[in-house]
Design an enzyme around this catalytic site. Structure first.
Site, PDB file in Angstrom:
ATOM      1  N   ASP A  56       0.811  -1.216   0.000  1.00  0.00           N
ATOM      2  CA  ASP A  56       0.000   0.000   0.000  1.00  0.00           C
ATOM      3  C   ASP A  56       0.849   1.272   0.000  1.00  0.00           C
ATOM      4  O   ASP A  56       2.013   1.262   0.396  1.00  0.00           O
ATOM      5  CB  ASP A  56      -0.879   0.046   1.260  1.00  0.00           C
ATOM      6  CG  ASP A  56      -2.020  -0.955   1.213  1.00  0.00           C
ATOM      7  OD1 ASP A  56      -2.002  -1.839   0.340  1.00  0.00           O
ATOM      8  OD2 ASP A  56      -2.905  -0.855   2.071  1.00  0.00           O
ATOM      9  N   ASP A  57       0.204   2.347  -0.372  1.00  0.00           N
ATOM     10  CA  ASP A  57       0.692   3.725  -0.196  1.00  0.00           C
ATOM     11  C   ASP A  57       1.756   4.156  -1.194  1.00  0.00           C
ATOM     12  O   ASP A  57       2.252   5.277  -1.118  1.00  0.00           O
ATOM     13  CB  ASP A  57       1.218   3.990   1.224  1.00  0.00           C
ATOM     14  CG  ASP A  57       0.140   3.847   2.283  1.00  0.00           C
ATOM     15  OD1 ASP A  57      -1.032   3.650   1.902  1.00  0.00           O
ATOM     16  OD2 ASP A  57       0.461   3.922   3.480  1.00  0.00           O
ATOM     17  N   HIS A 100      -5.537   9.434   0.159  1.00  0.00           N
ATOM     18  CA  HIS A 100      -5.409   8.666   1.392  1.00  0.00           C
ATOM     19  C   HIS A 100      -6.159   9.257   2.585  1.00  0.00           C
ATOM     20  O   HIS A 100      -5.652   9.314   3.699  1.00  0.00           O
ATOM     21  CB  HIS A 100      -3.922   8.492   1.752  1.00  0.00           C
ATOM     22  CG  HIS A 100      -3.637   7.248   2.556  1.00  0.00           C
ATOM     23  ND1 HIS A 100      -3.666   7.223   3.936  1.00  0.00           N
ATOM     24  CD2 HIS A 100      -3.330   5.991   2.167  1.00  0.00           C
ATOM     25  CE1 HIS A 100      -3.361   5.999   4.357  1.00  0.00           C
ATOM     26  NE2 HIS A 100      -3.170   5.232   3.304  1.00  0.00           N
ATOM     27  N   HIS A 108       3.750  -2.242   3.018  1.00  0.00           N
ATOM     28  CA  HIS A 108       3.754  -0.891   2.448  1.00  0.00           C
ATOM     29  C   HIS A 108       5.021  -0.634   1.641  1.00  0.00           C
ATOM     30  O   HIS A 108       6.110  -0.990   2.077  1.00  0.00           O
ATOM     31  CB  HIS A 108       3.641   0.153   3.572  1.00  0.00           C
ATOM     32  CG  HIS A 108       2.342   0.101   4.310  1.00  0.00           C
ATOM     33  ND1 HIS A 108       2.092  -0.838   5.287  1.00  0.00           N
ATOM     34  CD2 HIS A 108       1.217   0.839   4.196  1.00  0.00           C
ATOM     35  CE1 HIS A 108       0.859  -0.663   5.758  1.00  0.00           C
ATOM     36  NE2 HIS A 108       0.307   0.348   5.108  1.00  0.00           N
TER      37      HIS A 108
HETATM   38 ZN    ZN Z   1      -2.647   3.278   3.147  1.00  0.00          ZN
END
Ligand code: ZN
Length: 558
Positions: free
Chosen positions: A358-359, A413, A503
């Site tokens: 993620d991210d 986000h 992440h």
């Molecule tokens: Zn996130």
């Protein structure tokens, strides 16, 4: 710049969700029957019900359920000797029932009331103790007494059902001779003459209006007890159109609700003739939109369904000895073929697991992770932030070109549960557009930032073709607990179907990168295969749904 606090808060919340998931039998409907690639042989399957709320109230028949003024209203037949009618509210946000209001009106055992909203008022119909049909309007100022109560000259052998379509209220029932009847009124006081149909039904018919049609469902009076769904042709009374007999049986009334939107789709819930489990499906008028899903909930009667704010709810009487009234949100596969429930993990019977990042994308971590994945020849899923993707389009393109799947992690986000519907839609659409412009492919999966989502989030995601994906293994790599801690957490928690959250953006991810080779090699040695989330969804199939009794063919007759 990334809300660590949100992630931390989420992590503890996630633990509680996981507990619920284990405590509540796992579930998962599948949608498009085309996704079922394997023959349905699994013995058990179930559908996700979000946490169920059982009231303290006891019912002697199926409770009635309807959405009215932003709240669910539940009405039921009391288990007391007089079988009084009762009414209470259910707040879907707080999951709390309002106080029960017992009416002076009474009905019969095993004969539940029916609710409908007509011209801005809440109406109830029921079978009196003299078997005559009654209809009344709930008086919110004095809920213990019905306003405009009307007792018809008609007699019913089972519970009647009501539904409103345009400017009329319709009432349907099984006559004392077993035949199906329909009557209507423009004011809920004066009713026209009834239409009696040639067919006979075993139990109470159920009515619902959807997409401009008035649907009716009943069980055949023959020994087969097949469920039949048709539409009343209001221009030609005494004619039923689009009548379909389902390959499912029931000896109890079927629950119906509109699916929502302008299409004439209906959600159908029933208790089979063979066991007490409740099954759910969406129906388009000629066929199921997907295989029926099999819930772990059981009832001695039939379930009832209602639509409120784009979410479908079910009410049922429990099989516990006190026969409590229950309400739960239900996720029935959506017509679009998108998972309409959040996915936390894959098929527990396959050694498949999914790495998710993620991210990102974020340099240098995304490139480092891509080269590690490449060296092991495995595929992963990247939930990218739209604004990050716009800053590093080449990394997103590499993800896609190397066979990984790019999912939507919103544009900026935010905590989606704090945003308006329009804001949520914009966050998702903007990120999807960015991904399409880079990769040429529309994302089909979405992960809510921090794992924060609600019914609105899911409904909007589904309307944009996005399935909501959560996770089951969280090593909290974003908190930089040390490479060894990340490795140990993943290795100790991963099992069949695990979705592992990691992440590649949002901060220093060097520990994540360093942990990855050991995680991959150890899990491969244990026999796990790494798959993307879409592949995991495809492989959910037979283990998470149970088709109707005769398999994938649902239609038996015209
Ligand atoms: Zn996130």
């Amino acid at each position: 710049m990334f809300p660590k606090g949100t992630d931390m808060k989420h992590t503890s919340r996630c633990g509680s969700w996981l507990w619920h998931r284990v405590a509540l039998p796992i579930l998962l409907a599948l949608l498009a029957s085309g996704l079922l690639g394997v023959s349905p042989t699994a013995a058990s399957s179930s559908v996700h019900l979000r946490p169920t709320t059982a009231s303290s109230q006891q019912a002697d028949a199926a409770p009635a359920l309807v959405g009215y003024n932003g709240t669910l209203y539940v009405s039921w037949t009391g288990r007391n000797a007089a079988h009084n009618l009762n009414l209470m509210t259910y707040n879907t946000a707080s999951k709390v029932f309002g106080p029960a209001q017992t009416l002076t009106d009474t009905t019969l055992a095993s004969s539940g009331p029916s609710l409908s909203v007509f011209k801005g008022n809440l109406y109830v119909t029921w079978r009196g103790q003299d078997n005559r049909l009654n209809i009344g309007r709930y008086n919110t100022a004095d809920p213990s007494h019905l306003a405009n109560k009307v007792t018809l000259r008609e007699y019913s052998s089972t519970a009647p059902s009501i539904a409103a379509l345009s400017d009329h209220l319709y009432l349907s029932w099984r006559g004392t001779d077993g035949h199906l009847n329909l009557i209507s009124s423009a004011d809920a006081i004066t009713f026209g003459s009834k239409v009696t149909y040639g067919l006979t039904c075993r139990t109470s018919p159920s009515l619902v209006a959807s997409g401009g049609y008035l649907f009716v469902s009943w069980e055949e009076a023959s020994t087969s007890s097949s469920i039949v769904i048709g539409r009343y042709d209001l221009a030609h009374p005494a004619t039923l159109s689009a009548v379909v007999t389902l390959a499912s049986t029931s000896q109890f009334p079927v629950g119906l609700a509109p699916v929502g939107g302008s299409d004439p789709y209906v959600s159908v819930g029933w208790r089979t003739a063979n066991d007490t489990h409740i099954r759910l499906a969406n129906f388009e008028g000629g066929r199921y939109l997907h295989n029926p899903v099999y819930t772990t909930q059981t009832t001695p009667y039939g379930p009832t369904l209602a639509l409120l704010s784009s979410a479908t709810y079910m009410s049922w009487t429990g099989t516990d000895t006190s026969q409590k009234v229950n309400v739960s949100a239900v996720n029935i596969a959506s017509p679009s073929g998108v998972l309409s429930y959040p996915l936390y993990s894959g098929n527990p019977q396959l050694p498949e697991i999914a790495l998710t990042f993620d991210d990102g994308p974020r340099s240098p971590y995304t490139s480092q992770i891509l080269s590690i994945l490449k060296s092991y020849g495995i595929q992963a899923t990247f939930f990218v932030i739209g604004s990050e993707a716009a800053n590093n389009p080449n990394l997103v393109l590499q993800e896609s070109q190397q066979g990984h799947v790019v999912g939507n992690h919103t544009w900026s986000h935010p905590n989606l549960t704090t945003l308006s519907a329009d804001q949520v839609r914009t966050e998702l659409q903007r990120a999807s557009s960015e991904i399409v412009s880079i990769t040429g492919k529309s994302p089909i999966i979405f992960r809510p930032p921090g794992g924060n989502f609600n019914d609105q989030t899911q409904a909007i995601a589904a309307s944009l073709g996005l399935s909501t994906i959560l996770w089951s293994v969280d090593p909290r790599d974003w908190s930089m607990p040390g490479t060894d801690a990340i490795i140990q957490n993943v290795l100790s928690s991963t099992k069949n179907g695990s979705i592992i959250l990691m992440h590649d953006g949002g901060g220093d991810r060097s520990q994540t990168v360093a942990a990855l080779p050991t995680i991959i090699t150890t899990l491969q040695q244990r026999g796990f295969h790494f798959v993307t989330i879409p592949r995991m969804i495809q492989n959910l199939g037979p283990y998470t749904t149970q088709p109707a009794s005769s398999g994938p063919t649902q239609l038996l007759s015209e």
